[in-house]
Design an enzyme around this catalytic site. Structure first.
Site, PDB file in Angstrom:
ATOM      1  N   VAL A  75      -2.808   2.422  -6.521  1.00  0.00           N
ATOM      2  CA  VAL A  75      -3.617   3.270  -5.474  1.00  0.00           C
ATOM      3  C   VAL A  75      -3.582   3.133  -4.198  1.00  0.00           C
ATOM      4  O   VAL A  75      -3.745   1.653  -3.753  1.00  0.00           O
ATOM      5  CB  VAL A  75      -4.977   3.346  -6.062  1.00  0.00           C
ATOM      6  CG1 VAL A  75      -6.085   2.245  -5.526  1.00  0.00           C
ATOM      7  CG2 VAL A  75      -5.537   4.499  -5.117  1.00  0.00           C
ATOM      8  N   CYS A 169      -3.392  -0.814  -3.492  1.00  0.00           N
ATOM      9  CA  CYS A 169      -2.164  -1.211  -4.094  1.00  0.00           C
ATOM     10  C   CYS A 169      -2.861  -2.686  -5.534  1.00  0.00           C
ATOM     11  O   CYS A 169      -2.172  -3.427  -5.422  1.00  0.00           O
ATOM     12  CB  CYS A 169      -0.875  -1.926  -2.909  1.00  0.00           C
ATOM     13  SG  CYS A 169      -1.040  -0.894  -1.937  1.00  0.00           S
TER      14      CYS A 169
END
Length: 217
Positions: A75, A169
């Site tokens: 993400v 991430c």
């Protein structure tokens, strides 16, 4: 157009979903003669969750939309003041693998920031580009039919607080930084020009056509 032609599109600020759809449509309908394209865009606020994304990394998205997408990675956040550079390349024609394209993207960021005296670097175990252990840019790609889409996100002059609502991430407590704070590019125009300049060198593009928007709009 020759295969060494590159089209660079300046798309301004756009919602994420329509651009993602256009990237997919472009990739699905291009043929072996379609010139490669770079899209420069700034997105409205959105969290995007890559194919490896886990919901546990969405800590408190709140009022910001979460979109599950087809790129690699976890993400991340996109929003105003962040320069996106999407690379719609025919990798077969370029004779380039995905790992090499990732390296190109990392090098474009590192080389463009070096012009401002910023010492940026990539990490083998954590894709993206960093300055003093803080993340300044994220990478994510998808390859379909031998062609790439998605690309990179460089933090330029933005509100970084939404990154606190996620594990960027997949890394808890990852500190984010942006070019404005480091006396690098102060706006998206300067940041985008630098990224494109260095990518053109890697592509050996002999003809570069700069345009705004899409022809059929």
């Amino acid at each position: 157009m020759s295969e060494n032609t590159l089209i660079v599109r300046q798309l301004g600020r756009q919602r994420y979903m329509p651009i993602w759809q256009k990237m997919q449509d472009f990739t699905d309908t291009r043929d072996e003669n379609t010139p490669d394209e770079i899209w420069l865009v700034e997105h409205e606020s959105v969290f995007t969750q890559g194919q490896a994304g886990k919901d546990e990394h969405l800590l408190a998205p709140g009022d910001i939309e979460v979109i599950k997408v087809d790129r690699g990675g976890q993400v991340t956040y996109h929003g105003p003041g962040q320069q996106m550079m999407y690379v719609l390349f025919n990798l077969r024609r370029l004779k380039v693998g995905v790992r090499e394209l990732v390296t190109w993207l990392e090098e474009c960021i590192i080389e463009s920031l070096a012009e401002y005296g910023i010492d940026a670097y990539a990490k083998a175990d954590a894709p993206g580009v960093y300055v003093n252990d803080s993340k300044i840019a994220s990478l994510g790609l998808r390859v379909r039919r031998g062609c790439s889409f998605h690309g990179l996100a460089l933090n330029v002059n933005m509100d970084l607080s939404p990154f606190l609502r996620i594990n960027p991430c997949g890394y808890a407590g990852m500190n984010m930084v942006q070019t404005k704070e480091l006396h690098g590019p102060q706006n998206l125009e300067a940041a985008g020009q630098g990224l494109v300049k260095h990518m053109i060198k890697k592509l050996n593009a002999t003809q570069v056509k700069h345009t705004e928007g899409f022809e059929n709009e």
